[in-house]
Design a protein around this motif. Structure first.
Motif, mmCIF file in Angstrom:
data_model
loop_
_atom_site.group_PDB
_atom_site.id
_atom_site.type_symbol
_atom_site.label_atom_id
_atom_site.label_comp_id
_atom_site.label_asym_id
_atom_site.label_seq_id
_atom_site.Cartn_x
_atom_site.Cartn_y
_atom_site.Cartn_z
ATOM 1 N N MET A 149 0.816 -1.199 0.000
ATOM 2 C CA MET A 149 0.000 0.000 0.000
ATOM 3 C C MET A 149 0.860 1.264 0.000
ATOM 4 O O MET A 149 0.327 2.349 -0.034
ATOM 5 C CB MET A 149 -0.939 0.010 1.202
ATOM 6 N N ALA A 150 2.160 1.092 0.046
ATOM 7 C CA ALA A 150 3.037 2.254 0.051
ATOM 8 C C ALA A 150 2.880 3.036 -1.254
ATOM 9 O O ALA A 150 2.903 2.464 -2.330
ATOM 10 C CB ALA A 150 4.481 1.821 0.238
ATOM 11 N N GLY A 151 2.682 4.319 -1.136
ATOM 12 C CA GLY A 151 2.559 5.184 -2.303
ATOM 13 C C GLY A 151 1.218 5.119 -3.004
ATOM 14 O O GLY A 151 1.025 5.741 -4.040
ATOM 15 N N MET A 152 0.281 4.382 -2.454
ATOM 16 C CA MET A 152 -1.021 4.191 -3.101
ATOM 17 C C MET A 152 -1.936 5.407 -2.955
ATOM 18 O O MET A 152 -2.781 5.653 -3.811
ATOM 19 C CB MET A 152 -1.690 2.953 -2.491
ATOM 20 N N PHE A 153 -1.768 6.185 -1.863
ATOM 21 C CA PHE A 153 -2.678 7.278 -1.560
ATOM 22 C C PHE A 153 -1.955 8.622 -1.512
ATOM 23 O O PHE A 153 -0.783 8.698 -1.164
ATOM 24 C CB PHE A 153 -3.355 7.062 -0.194
ATOM 25 N N GLY A 154 -2.702 9.665 -1.840
ATOM 26 C CA GLY A 154 -2.219 11.028 -1.701
ATOM 27 C C GLY A 154 -3.263 11.824 -0.948
ATOM 28 O O GLY A 154 -4.467 11.558 -1.055
ATOM 29 N N LEU A 155 -2.813 12.807 -0.181
ATOM 30 C CA LEU A 155 -3.716 13.630 0.620
ATOM 31 C C LEU A 155 -3.361 15.093 0.410
ATOM 32 O O LEU A 155 -2.181 15.461 0.446
ATOM 33 C CB LEU A 155 -3.563 13.284 2.105
ATOM 34 N N ILE A 156 -4.386 15.906 0.181
ATOM 35 C CA ILE A 156 -4.191 17.352 0.113
ATOM 36 C C ILE A 156 -5.110 17.985 1.141
ATOM 37 O O ILE A 156 -6.321 17.783 1.121
ATOM 38 C CB ILE A 156 -4.524 17.924 -1.280
ATOM 39 N N VAL A 157 -4.516 18.731 2.056
ATOM 40 C CA VAL A 157 -5.275 19.568 2.971
ATOM 41 C C VAL A 157 -5.325 20.923 2.285
ATOM 42 O O VAL A 157 -4.294 21.423 1.825
ATOM 43 C CB VAL A 157 -4.575 19.668 4.348
ATOM 44 N N ALA A 158 -6.499 21.512 2.197
ATOM 45 C CA ALA A 158 -6.658 22.774 1.478
ATOM 46 C C ALA A 158 -5.593 23.773 1.911
ATOM 47 O O ALA A 158 -5.383 24.010 3.093
ATOM 48 C CB ALA A 158 -8.053 23.338 1.729
ATOM 49 N N GLY A 159 -4.873 24.323 0.929
ATOM 50 C CA GLY A 159 -3.849 25.315 1.185
ATOM 51 C C GLY A 159 -2.484 24.761 1.530
ATOM 52 O O GLY A 159 -1.580 25.512 1.877
ATOM 53 N N ARG A 160 -2.310 23.432 1.430
ATOM 54 C CA ARG A 160 -1.025 22.807 1.780
ATOM 55 C C ARG A 160 -0.515 21.950 0.634
ATOM 56 O O ARG A 160 -1.239 21.652 -0.319
ATOM 57 C CB ARG A 160 -1.173 21.940 3.030
ATOM 58 N N LEU A 161 0.719 21.490 0.762
ATOM 59 C CA LEU A 161 1.315 20.609 -0.231
ATOM 60 C C LEU A 161 0.736 19.197 -0.114
ATOM 61 O O LEU A 161 0.202 18.810 0.925
ATOM 62 C CB LEU A 161 2.831 20.548 -0.035
ATOM 63 N N VAL A 162 0.894 18.423 -1.158
ATOM 64 C CA VAL A 162 0.446 17.028 -1.178
ATOM 65 C C VAL A 162 1.256 16.213 -0.172
ATOM 66 O O VAL A 162 2.465 16.381 -0.051
ATOM 67 C CB VAL A 162 0.621 16.424 -2.584
ATOM 68 N N GLN A 163 0.572 15.319 0.546
ATOM 69 C CA GLN A 163 1.222 14.386 1.469
ATOM 70 C C GLN A 163 1.004 12.966 0.956
ATOM 71 O O GLN A 163 -0.122 12.606 0.594
ATOM 72 C CB GLN A 163 0.618 14.484 2.873
ATOM 73 N N THR A 164 2.055 12.188 0.916
ATOM 74 C CA THR A 164 1.941 10.781 0.508
ATOM 75 C C THR A 164 2.636 9.855 1.496
ATOM 76 O O THR A 164 2.759 8.667 1.243
ATOM 77 C CB THR A 164 2.557 10.565 -0.898
ATOM 78 N N ASP A 165 3.083 10.388 2.626
ATOM 79 C CA ASP A 165 3.859 9.612 3.589
ATOM 80 C C ASP A 165 2.981 8.843 4.586
ATOM 81 O O ASP A 165 3.131 8.959 5.787
ATOM 82 C CB ASP A 165 4.854 10.507 4.316
ATOM 83 N N PHE A 166 2.081 8.030 4.061
ATOM 84 C CA PHE A 166 1.219 7.196 4.903
ATOM 85 C C PHE A 166 2.064 6.111 5.556
ATOM 86 O O PHE A 166 2.935 5.516 4.916
ATOM 87 C CB PHE A 166 0.116 6.546 4.065
ATOM 88 N N CYS A 167 1.810 5.867 6.824
ATOM 89 C CA CYS A 167 2.501 4.801 7.561
ATOM 90 C C CYS A 167 1.652 3.540 7.523
ATOM 91 O O CYS A 167 0.446 3.590 7.790
ATOM 92 C CB CYS A 167 2.711 5.203 9.021
ATOM 93 N N ILE A 168 2.271 2.420 7.225
ATOM 94 C CA ILE A 168 1.550 1.153 7.197
ATOM 95 C C ILE A 168 1.410 0.664 8.635
ATOM 96 O O ILE A 168 2.397 0.451 9.329
ATOM 97 C CB ILE A 168 2.271 0.118 6.323
ATOM 98 N N VAL A 169 0.160 0.510 9.085
ATOM 99 C CA VAL A 169 -0.136 0.084 10.450
ATOM 100 C C VAL A 169 -0.339 -1.428 10.485
ATOM 101 O O VAL A 169 0.056 -2.097 11.425
ATOM 102 C CB VAL A 169 -1.389 0.820 10.979
ATOM 103 N N SER A 170 -0.987 -1.954 9.474
ATOM 104 C CA SER A 170 -1.188 -3.395 9.342
ATOM 105 C C SER A 170 -1.318 -3.697 7.853
ATOM 106 O O SER A 170 -1.214 -2.798 7.025
ATOM 107 C CB SER A 170 -2.435 -3.852 10.110
ATOM 108 N N GLU A 171 -1.593 -4.950 7.540
ATOM 109 C CA GLU A 171 -1.702 -5.353 6.137
ATOM 110 C C GLU A 171 -2.787 -4.574 5.383
ATOM 111 O O GLU A 171 -2.671 -4.352 4.191
ATOM 112 C CB GLU A 171 -2.005 -6.853 6.080
ATOM 113 N N ARG A 172 -3.819 -4.146 6.102
ATOM 114 C CA ARG A 172 -4.935 -3.448 5.460
ATOM 115 C C ARG A 172 -5.217 -2.070 6.051
ATOM 116 O O ARG A 172 -6.317 -1.548 5.885
ATOM 117 C CB ARG A 172 -6.195 -4.301 5.551
ATOM 118 N N GLU A 173 -4.266 -1.495 6.747
ATOM 119 C CA GLU A 173 -4.477 -0.184 7.372
ATOM 120 C C GLU A 173 -3.276 0.724 7.162
ATOM 121 O O GLU A 173 -2.140 0.293 7.321
ATOM 122 C CB GLU A 173 -4.709 -0.323 8.881
ATOM 123 N N VAL A 174 -3.561 1.980 6.814
ATOM 124 C CA VAL A 174 -2.516 2.999 6.740
ATOM 125 C C VAL A 174 -3.006 4.246 7.461
ATOM 126 O O VAL A 174 -4.217 4.484 7.581
ATOM 127 C CB VAL A 174 -2.137 3.359 5.282
#
Length: 191
Positions: A1-26
């Motif tokens: 799941m690394a690199g699978m998701f991107g997040l934008i908070v309005a007015g900020r840069l894109v974040q893609t540094d999701f931490c893998i918590v389990s096989e199905r959770e980030v």
């Protein structure tokens, strides 16, 4: 799941540094939680969800209590690869889900929120109810927009109304159809 998701908070840069918590959770940490109004979450295209699966999206605000409370926001899927959530009012509400994203999770920085994604079967995600203030706010926004448009049409039409005798000694107010056509042309040019 690394690199699978991107997040934008309005007015900020894109974040893609999701931490893998389990096989199905980030999980991803979002600094300065008090200034968050809208979140845009999307699939980056690195890899799709497995067939029949989607991502249930949750947010956790800095809590005053010891147990982390998560708010279900909605979902992300291969068919709906991006979504925008209005979350500004959720920090005032109590979360509904406590025991989530807890395995191997570090404490969050003071004043930060966390966004978590759980990969689940589409059917189980569809049974969940979004936190009040997310899906409901989208509906109320559409309702407000509908009322505004209707009010503009009526106001515009009233400015063109004319009195016409009805044959019974009274008169009725009518609006030429061209007034409605003119309003629609002006409305269409704006979009």
């Amino acid at each position: 799941m690394a690199g699978m998701f991107g997040l934008i908070v309005a007015g900020r840069l894109v974040q893609t540094d999701f931490c893998i918590v389990s096989e199905r959770e980030v999980v991803i940490e979002i600094a300065d939680a008090e200034s968050i109004n809208h979140l845009t979450l999307f699939l980056t295209g690195v890899s799709p969800f497995p067939v029949g699966m989607a991502g249930a999206v949750f947010i956790r605000w800095p809590e005053r209590s010891e147990s982390p409370n998560w708010h279900f926001l909605g979902s992300l899927s291969n068919e709906k690869p991006s979504v925008i959530f209005k979350v500004a009012q959720l920090n005032k509400a109590s979360g509904s889900s406590e025991k989530m994203f807890s395995n191997n999770m570090e404490e969050i920085t003071h004043g930060s929120a966390q966004l978590g994604i759980q990969v689940e079967r589409v059917e189980s995600i569809e049974e969940k109810c979004a936190a009040e203030g997310t899906a409901a706010s989208q509906q109320s926004t559409l309702t407000e927009m509908g009322w505004k448009i209707a009010r503009y049409v009526v106001t515009h039409a009233e400015s063109y109304s004319i009195s016409v005798p009805n044959g019974e000694g009274r008169s009725i107010e009518v609006v030429p159809l061209s007034a409605i056509h003119d309003w629609f042309k002006t409305f269409s040019r704006r979009f």
